[in-house]
Every structure is written in structure tokens, then in C-alpha cells.
Design a protein around this motif. Structure first.
Motif, PDB file in Angstrom:
ATOM      1  N   THR A 146      -1.742  13.117   1.353  1.00  0.00           N
ATOM      2  CA  THR A 146      -2.710  12.118   0.894  1.00  0.00           C
ATOM      3  C   THR A 146      -3.606  12.708  -0.184  1.00  0.00           C
ATOM      4  OG1 THR A 146      -2.761  11.104   3.094  1.00  0.00           O
ATOM      5  CG2 THR A 146      -4.608  10.606   1.639  1.00  0.00           C
ATOM      6  N   VAL A 147      -3.902  11.920  -1.215  1.00  0.00           N
ATOM      7  CA  VAL A 147      -4.907  12.339  -2.197  1.00  0.00           C
ATOM      8  C   VAL A 147      -5.900  11.194  -2.391  1.00  0.00           C
ATOM      9  CG1 VAL A 147      -3.509  11.574  -4.189  1.00  0.00           C
ATOM     10  CG2 VAL A 147      -5.295  13.293  -4.509  1.00  0.00           C
ATOM     11  N   ARG A 148      -7.150  11.574  -2.524  1.00  0.00           N
ATOM     12  CA  ARG A 148      -8.201  10.589  -2.786  1.00  0.00           C
ATOM     13  C   ARG A 148      -8.260  10.358  -4.283  1.00  0.00           C
ATOM     14  NH1 ARG A 148     -14.288  10.430  -0.434  1.00  0.00           N
ATOM     15  NH2 ARG A 148     -15.347   9.823  -2.341  1.00  0.00           N
ATOM     16  N   VAL A 162       1.707   9.737  -0.104  1.00  0.00           N
ATOM     17  CA  VAL A 162       3.124   9.894  -0.441  1.00  0.00           C
ATOM     18  C   VAL A 162       3.849  10.349   0.814  1.00  0.00           C
ATOM     19  CG1 VAL A 162       4.820  11.039  -1.913  1.00  0.00           C
ATOM     20  CG2 VAL A 162       2.532  10.541  -2.799  1.00  0.00           C
ATOM     21  N   ARG A 163       4.960   9.680   1.146  1.00  0.00           N
ATOM     22  CA  ARG A 163       5.728  10.035   2.340  1.00  0.00           C
ATOM     23  C   ARG A 163       7.187  10.256   1.943  1.00  0.00           C
ATOM     24  NH1 ARG A 163       5.487   5.108   5.491  1.00  0.00           N
ATOM     25  NH2 ARG A 163       6.150   6.239   7.334  1.00  0.00           N
ATOM     26  N   SER A 201      -0.813   2.736  -1.164  1.00  0.00           N
ATOM     27  CA  SER A 201      -2.134   2.717  -1.789  1.00  0.00           C
ATOM     28  C   SER A 201      -3.096   1.979  -0.866  1.00  0.00           C
ATOM     29  CB  SER A 201      -2.010   2.002  -3.141  1.00  0.00           C
ATOM     30  OG  SER A 201      -3.283   1.726  -3.667  1.00  0.00           O
ATOM     31  N   TYR A 202      -4.164   2.651  -0.427  1.00  0.00           N
ATOM     32  CA  TYR A 202      -5.040   2.091   0.596  1.00  0.00           C
ATOM     33  C   TYR A 202      -6.498   2.125   0.150  1.00  0.00           C
ATOM     34  CZ  TYR A 202      -0.661   2.754   2.883  1.00  0.00           C
ATOM     35  OH  TYR A 202       0.680   2.713   3.151  1.00  0.00           O
ATOM     36  N   ALA A 249       6.641  14.041  -6.205  1.00  0.00           N
ATOM     37  CA  ALA A 249       5.964  12.748  -6.352  1.00  0.00           C
ATOM     38  C   ALA A 249       4.451  12.933  -6.304  1.00  0.00           C
ATOM     39  CB  ALA A 249       6.425  11.783  -5.261  1.00  0.00           C
ATOM     40  N   MET A 250       3.978  13.801  -5.392  1.00  0.00           N
ATOM     41  CA  MET A 250       2.534  14.020  -5.297  1.00  0.00           C
ATOM     42  C   MET A 250       2.001  14.676  -6.566  1.00  0.00           C
ATOM     43  SD  MET A 250      -0.292  13.575  -3.884  1.00  0.00           S
ATOM     44  CE  MET A 250      -0.430  13.130  -2.150  1.00  0.00           C
TER      45      MET A 250
END
Lengths: 245, 245
Positions: free
Chosen positions: B175-177, B219-220, B203-204, B230-231
């Protein structure tokens, strides 16, 4: 007014199925519908996958009076609810001029990019669910009400759409604390339930403030007299119990 | 180890659909399954109604590797899960001698009434899910795992059954903020998602501590290298953003 009005909920989102986000919408909508006389009959949660969304939507919308969806109406690539709903109904989808006009009031030309414009994509023939405080609108098409996944926005949308829904005879409910363990009242309670067919009697165990197993008994019915009769039978049964906890 | 293992959850209970009880089991099981490499694909909530339970169970058990049910295994008349599962599998159901023997150790002859004995009814061929602290056992039959609705008991049952399940390659997640609004990153994020097909990018949106709209990007992937690539693309995109919030 004697019609029974039913509903299903369809929660859409990978983040619920991965456990990353804990759903708070099901409980809210469930309670809301009970309060306005609509019977919630089924809930489904599916991922951000168009065939899965369409299959669940079709199953629910043909079976219940209303279907409420939450999630997937934001600006990013994983927000595919509006397109899936349009496909399920076999209608087109395009930027809604009224929504685009509101977006132009709010955003500069530069900020009103392709992603934000996606939030103005509304299936043909849908009715907008919007207010001054709601950025991306929900919509109602046929018997399907499409709402945001963010709880505060979803709740605002429920308040807008609820007055437009038909509601049935409200399910009434009465609760008594048994001060007994479920296992001590199961047999007489079964007899009472069988003798009061137009009521629904539920038994819900909990640990009470003395850390003893206790039970709430809930009687539900649309008929106040039948509810009262069943509740009286439950209370008589409890008064006659000869148990130690 | 390269097999993908999937699951569905079936929550059974009028009290969830009426909103009286707020479900806490879906989120717990979802997170648990993610952690042991099982993909939760679908959740359904149905009422205490045998045809509805059987229909949902059949839909889920033929589609996914495992189905986890919660609720409806207590001692009262509205606890009909075990009987519904037996009917779905077309097998008999009777008092399980091992469970009855344990009940006799715990309860006196008077307390071990018909209601409590109902909790010993287990479909033929099912494997018990029990421990010293679990009163009424859960069970596993075929690919269906039947558990209690009370969260603490359900969680104990998950711990017992989990080591017996096959698990797939675990879905990894990073996860990235973003420090950006969803609408500002939707377009480049869509391009990154399209360029990294073996990853899932979510995207949350959330309100951050400064009460500004912010976004977590998740990203999973099952492949650590693809996830990292991808990250990296997501972080490059974020670093190149020229926006004011």
C-alpha cells in the motif's frame, strides 16, 4: 398498504472481500429498511468484476422489489458499477449533462479530467441521487438504487432516495430478556413459535453484565395483536421457568 | 502450490437482515482467508429459511473451493443450519454419539433437554470442529465448513479448521498513500493497471488527519516481482504529479 415490499443489497468491492475494509453499510441499510417497512431478504458481496456484478444484480433485481448497491462509483479504473448496471439493463451509458454541468461549476478545466468525468457516467434513463453535499451522484434505474461505498455518502443517499420508495406494512418487533440460557427455553419456545404462525420468534444468546449466558427473545410480526399474543405467551413461559442459572 | 484456492461465505440469520445484529464475521473471515492464501470471492447473507439456505449453499459450494457458514447452530427452533446442510448434501442427520457423550459430561440429565440435544445433530459423514472451550461443535462436510454465529466462537472454530485447509499461493499486497485525491490520479493509474495485468490495483479514498481527501493505493499480486514493478510505477507516477490539494 398490505403489500410486502422486499429488498436485496449488493456490496461491490475487492477491498471488502480481501478484509482490508470492514463493511459498515450492510448493517446500516438493514436497520434503515426495517424502519421504513421494507424487508431485507438477501445480501451479496462480489468483487470489482463485471460478470460477477451483473450476475448478482440480475439474480437480486428479478427477485426483490428493490436492490441497493454500494461501492464502485468513484473515478478510478476499478469503479465499474455504473457500466455493469447499464449492461445488466441493456441500456447505454454516457456523461450526464446535468452532472457534467455541476462538475464544471466545481472544478477548473484542468481538474475536470477524464477520471473525474467518469463519475458523471450515468446509465440512460436513470434518475440521479444527488444533493449539494454529494460530489459524485448515485442513481436509480428500474428497481435498482446505486449508491457510494463511503458510509457517510451512502447514508446521505439513503435519506434522499427513501421517501421515493414504496414501503409495506412495517414489521413490528418486541424484545424480552429471558434471564435464561438458550438451551433452557428452546423446547417451550419452539412450541410457542409453532402456535403463533404469523409471527417470527428469534432467540439471541449473549453474555450479560454478570458474565452469565443470557438470551434475548425477539418476536416480530406485521400484526400488532398477533405480536402481543405471541409475546404474552413467551412471557408466561419465562415466568413459569424453574431453572437456576 | 500454484493452485488458486477460493472461498465463499454464507451468513445465516434473520437478525443480520433485520439490522438488529451487526455482522462482525464477514470482515474477520475475509482477513483470515487472505492471510492463509485463500481468495474470498463472494459473500451471501440469507434468512433462517431452509430453501434460501440450501439454494445459496448449493450455488457457493459448487463454485468455490470452500464455503464457510456462520450462524444457526444453536439450540432453538430458528437454528436450522445443520438440517439445511444435510438436505443440500442429501445425507441423513442424527445425534452424533461423541457430541452427546460430551454433553452428558457437562449437563445433568434434566438440563440435557431436547433443545440442547439439537446442538448434537450433525449431518452423516461430517467431521466435528470442536475443542474443550466450544460447547456446540461446528462441522466440516465436503467443502463446507459450518461455524457458530457468535464471533468469539466462530473465531475459535476458524483456528481449529484452518490448518486442515489447502491454501494457494498467497496474495501479496503493498500500500502507498498517494497524498492526492482519487480524481487527480485516476487516469495515470488506469494506464498503470493496464500495463501490469498480473496485478490488481485498488484505489481507496479517505479523509486524512488534515481533513483533506486522500487516497490509499493498494497493489496486489501473487508474484512478488510483478507486485514490485507495479508499485514502482505507481510511486513514479505519484512523484511526478503536479497538483495542489
Amino acid at each position: 398498504m398490505s403489500e410486502i415490499v422486499t429488498a436485496g443489497i449488493l456490496v461491490i468491492g475487492d477491498e471488502i472481500l480481501s478484509g482490508r475494509t470492514k463493511d459498515k453499510n450492510i448493517g446500516f441499510i438493514a436497520e434503515y429498511l426495517t424502519n421504513i417497512g421494507i424487508d431485507l431478504k438477501e445480501v451479496r458481496v462480489v468483487s470489482d468484476d463485471e460478470p460477477d456484478i451483473i450476475a448478482a444484480l440480475d439474480a437480486l433485481r428479478h427477485r426483490y422489489t428493490y436492490v441497493f448497491t454500494t461501492g464502485g462509483i468513484g473515478p478510478t479504473h476499478d469503479d465499474i458499477t455504473a457500466d455493469s448496471v447499464a449492461k445488466a439493463f441493456g441500456v447505454g451509458i454516457d456523461h450526464h449533462p446535468e452532472v457534467v454541468a455541476r462538475f464544471r461549476e466545481r472544478w477548473s478545466e484542468q481538474d475536470l479530467n477524464e477520471a473525474r468525468l467518469r463519475m458523471a457516467r450515468i446509465p440512460d434513463g436513470a434518475e440521479l441521487i444527488q444533493s449539494a453535499t454529494i460530489l459524485a451522484p448515485g442513481f436509480k434505474i428500474g428497481n435498482v438504487i446505486v449508491m457510494a461505498g463511503v458510509p457517510s455518502i451512502m447514508q446521505a443517499m439513503m435519506d434522499i432516495v427513501a421517501p421515493k420508495l414504496k414501503s409495506g406494512v412495517r414489521m413490528l418487533s418486541d424484545t424480552v430478556r429471558a434471564n435464561a440460557r438458550e438451551g433452557d427455553i428452546g423446547s417451550p419456545l419452539r412450541a410457542i413459535a409453532a402456535a403463533h404462525p404469523d409471527t417470527i420468534i428469534g432467540s439471541y444468546p449473549f453474555m450479560d453484565e454478570e458474565q452469565k449466558p443470557n438470551t434475548n427473545l425477539v418476536v416480530r410480526s406485521r400484526d400488532p395483536e398477533k405480536l402481543a399474543a405471541a409475546m404474552a405467551a413467551v412471557k408466561d413461559m419465562l415466568a413459569g421457568l424453574n431453572i437456576t442459572r
